[in-house]
Design a protein around this motif. Structure first.
Motif, PDB file in Angstrom:
ATOM      1  N   SER A 187       0.843  -1.199   0.000  1.00 29.65           N
ATOM      2  CA  SER A 187       0.000   0.000   0.000  1.00 29.65           C
ATOM      3  C   SER A 187       0.880   1.251   0.000  1.00 29.65           C
ATOM      4  CB  SER A 187      -0.914   0.009   1.226  1.00 29.65           C
ATOM      5  OG  SER A 187      -1.778   1.127   1.201  1.00 29.65           O
ATOM      6  N   SER A 188       0.503   2.241  -0.797  1.00 29.69           N
ATOM      7  CA  SER A 188       1.322   3.452  -0.915  1.00 29.69           C
ATOM      8  C   SER A 188       1.327   4.287   0.363  1.00 29.69           C
ATOM      9  CB  SER A 188       0.851   4.304  -2.091  1.00 29.69           C
ATOM     10  OG  SER A 188      -0.493   4.709  -1.913  1.00 29.69           O
ATOM     11  N   ASP A 189       0.396   4.019   1.276  1.00 25.24           N
ATOM     12  CA  ASP A 189       0.365   4.778   2.529  1.00 25.24           C
ATOM     13  C   ASP A 189       0.956   3.997   3.693  1.00 25.24           C
ATOM     14  OD1 ASP A 189      -1.583   2.875   2.915  1.00 25.24           O
ATOM     15  OD2 ASP A 189      -3.138   4.272   3.581  1.00 25.24           O
ATOM     16  N   CYS A 190       1.817   3.008   3.414  1.00 26.76           N
ATOM     17  CA  CYS A 190       2.403   2.219   4.494  1.00 26.76           C
ATOM     18  C   CYS A 190       3.319   3.096   5.336  1.00 26.76           C
ATOM     19  CB  CYS A 190       3.162   1.019   3.946  1.00 26.76           C
ATOM     20  SG  CYS A 190       4.715   1.424   3.139  1.00 26.76           S
ATOM     21  N   PRO A 191       3.516   2.765   6.605  1.00 26.11           N
ATOM     22  CA  PRO A 191       4.361   3.587   7.485  1.00 26.11           C
ATOM     23  C   PRO A 191       5.780   3.721   6.952  1.00 26.11           C
ATOM     24  CG  PRO A 191       3.081   2.014   8.757  1.00 26.11           C
ATOM     25  CD  PRO A 191       2.911   1.635   7.322  1.00 26.11           C
ATOM     26  N   LYS A 192       6.325   4.904   7.062  1.00 23.25           N
ATOM     27  CA  LYS A 192       7.683   5.175   6.587  1.00 23.25           C
ATOM     28  C   LYS A 192       8.688   5.248   7.739  1.00 23.25           C
ATOM     29  CE  LYS A 192       6.321   5.761   2.291  1.00 23.25           C
ATOM     30  NZ  LYS A 192       4.883   5.426   2.447  1.00 23.25           N
ATOM     31  N   GLU A 193       8.200   5.377   8.977  1.00 26.64           N
ATOM     32  CA  GLU A 193       9.090   5.518  10.118  1.00 26.64           C
ATOM     33  C   GLU A 193       8.599   4.649  11.270  1.00 26.64           C
ATOM     34  OE1 GLU A 193       9.079   9.640  11.085  1.00 26.64           O
ATOM     35  OE2 GLU A 193      10.347  10.219   9.385  1.00 26.64           O
ATOM     36  N   GLY A 194       9.530   4.353  12.190  1.00 30.71           N
ATOM     37  CA  GLY A 194       9.177   3.607  13.394  1.00 30.71           C
ATOM     38  C   GLY A 194       9.222   2.114  13.166  1.00 30.71           C
ATOM     39  N   ASN A 195      10.081   1.421  13.928  1.00 33.68           N
ATOM     40  CA  ASN A 195      10.238  -0.017  13.745  1.00 33.68           C
ATOM     41  C   ASN A 195       8.937  -0.782  13.964  1.00 33.68           C
ATOM     42  OD1 ASN A 195      12.923   0.398  13.196  1.00 33.68           O
ATOM     43  ND2 ASN A 195      13.636  -0.120  15.259  1.00 33.68           N
ATOM     44  N   GLN A 196       8.204  -0.447  15.017  1.00 32.36           N
ATOM     45  CA  GLN A 196       6.953  -1.145  15.275  1.00 32.36           C
ATOM     46  C   GLN A 196       5.919  -0.842  14.201  1.00 32.36           C
ATOM     47  OE1 GLN A 196       5.765  -0.242  19.320  1.00 32.36           O
ATOM     48  NE2 GLN A 196       6.989  -1.929  20.127  1.00 32.36           N
ATOM     49  N   ASN A 197       5.890   0.390  13.728  1.00 25.02           N
ATOM     50  CA  ASN A 197       4.951   0.742  12.662  1.00 25.02           C
ATOM     51  C   ASN A 197       5.256  -0.015  11.376  1.00 25.02           C
ATOM     52  OD1 ASN A 197       3.674   2.634  14.312  1.00 25.02           O
ATOM     53  ND2 ASN A 197       4.986   4.315  13.620  1.00 25.02           N
ATOM     54  N   ARG A 198       6.541  -0.146  11.058  1.00 25.08           N
ATOM     55  CA  ARG A 198       6.932  -0.786   9.796  1.00 25.08           C
ATOM     56  C   ARG A 198       6.829  -2.306   9.850  1.00 25.08           C
ATOM     57  NH1 ARG A 198      12.381   0.414   7.619  1.00 25.08           N
ATOM     58  NH2 ARG A 198      11.441  -0.491   5.745  1.00 25.08           N
TER      59      ARG A 198
END
Length: 300
Positions: A187-198
Motif C-alpha cells: 500500500s502506498s500509505d504504508c508507514p515510513k518511520e518507526g520499527n513497530q509501525n513498519r
C-alpha cells in the motif's frame, strides 16, 4: 503427492518437538516447534500434499527451536514424499559462502530460506549469499526487518531501496519476499518511520501505487511468499485489490503457511479455495499459487 493438493512453501519443524517459549511476542501459539510427524498430520488436514522446511542454519549459531540444515535434511530423508527443504547459512566467513551453499545443494536443498540475518541487505555477507544463490540457481526466501538490532530479518529502509538494488544486481536470482515489513509495502500509505509501525499488520483499504506493485512490475525476479499473517493479510485486508494482485502476479506467488505446530491454523487456505469455487479467482491463478509455481520454480 496428489497433483491437486497444495504445496506449502514455508513451514518449520524439528526432528524432536522443541519447547521454545514465545518465538515471537506477537504470536501466543508458537510456544513449541512440532516434530515432523505432528506437523505432517496437521498440514494434511488442511489439504496440503507437500511442505518445504525452512532451516535455521548450519548450527554453529544457536537459534531457538527451528531445525538446522542437518535436521531438515534428515526429515526429508525420512519422509521424501511429503517434505522438501531449503538451507540456510550462518553469517560467518563470506569467503566460504559459495562452497558451503554448493555442498548444501548437493545434499538436496532446493532453495535458501528463511534468510533472516539481521544485517543491511547490501552487507558483504548477504551480498555473497545472493551472488552464490544466483550462480547455483537457488531461490531465496527473505524475512525482512527495519534495521539491525530489531528482532530478526534482512534489513531495508522504507520503500525497499536495497531490495530493488539487489534485484537489479542479481537479475537471475529469484527472491521471495516475506514478513510484515515486506507486505506492508503493498500500500502506498504504508508507514515510513518507526520499527513497530513498519512491522505491524496492515489494516484497511490498500492505496494504489505501493512499492510492491512497482517492484513486481519492474523486476520479474521478485516473487511473493504468502505465508504467515503478513502475506495473507496483504491479500485479505482489501479483498478486491488482493484478488486483482493475485491475478496479475499469479505466476510469482506461492501458497505457504509458516506453520510451526498443530495449534496454528491458516485461514487463507480456506479463503483461496472459496474464492476459486465461487468464480472470483481464475482456475489458472488458483493452481499457480497453490502448487504449480512451486513445482515449476523449485523443480518439485
Amino acid at each position: 503427492m496428489n497433483k491437486d493438493l497444495k504445496v506449502d512453501l514455508h513451514v518449520h519443524c524439528a526432528l524432536k518437538r522443541k519447547e521454545t517459549g514465545r518465538v515471537s511476542p506477537r504470536n501466543p501459539l508458537d510456544c513449541y516447534v512440532a516434530d515432523d510427524k505432528e506437523l505432517r498430520a496437521h498440514l494434511e488436514l488442511q489439504g496440503i500434499g507437500k511442505a518445504v522446511l525452512m532451516s535455521s542454519g548450519e548450527g554453529k549459531i544457536v537459534k531457538k527451536g527451528f531445525g538446522t540444515n542437518e535436521e531438515c535434511a534428515a526429515i526429508v530423508q525420512k519422509q521424501p514424499d511429503f517434505f522438501a527443504w531449503m538451507c540456510n547459512l550462518d553469517p560467518v566467513d563470506p569467503l566460504t559462502v559459495y562452497e558451503r551453499m554448493l555442498r548444501l545443494k548437493e545434499q538436496g536443498a532446493i532453495g535458501v530460506g528463511e534468510l533472516s540475518v539481521n544485517e543491511w541487505m547490501d552487507s558483504p555477507f548477504l551480498t555473497e549469499v545472493f551472488a552464490s544463490a544466483e550462480k547455483l540457481d537457488l531461490p531465496v526466501t527473505i524475512h525482512m526487518s527495519p534495521e539491525p538490532g530489531y528482532e530478526y530479518g534482512v534489513c531495508d529502509h522504507a520503500g525497499l531501496p536495497l531490495l530493488e538494488q539487489t534485484l537489479k544486481q542479481f537479475p537471475k536470482l529469484k527472491i521471495l519476499g516475506h514478513s510484515q515489513l515486506f507486505w506492508l509495502e503493498i500500500s502506498s500509505d504504508c508507514p515510513k518511520e518507526g520499527n513497530q509501525n513498519r512491522t505491524a499488520m496492515g489494516r484497511g483499504p490498500i492505496q494504489p501505487g505501493g512499492r510492491l506493485e512497482q517492484l513486481f512490475r519492474n523486476y520479474p525476479n521478485l516473487y511473493g511468499d504468502l505465508s504467515g499473517y503478513s502475506g495473507s493479510c496483504a491479500m485479505l485486508r482489501d479483498e478486491a485489490y488482493g484478488l486483482k494482485f493475485m491475478e496479475e502476479f499469479s505466476d510469482r506467488l506461492f501458497f505457504a503457511t509458516d506453520t510451526v505446530n498443530k495449534q496454528q491454523t491458516f485461514p487463507f487456505g480456506v479463503y483461496i479455495d472459496k474464492a476459486y469455487m465461487e468464480g472470483r479467482l481464475r482456475e489458472v491463478t488458483y493452481k499457480n499459487i497453490c502448487y504449480q509455481n512451486a513445482k515449476r520454480i523449485f523443480n518439485m
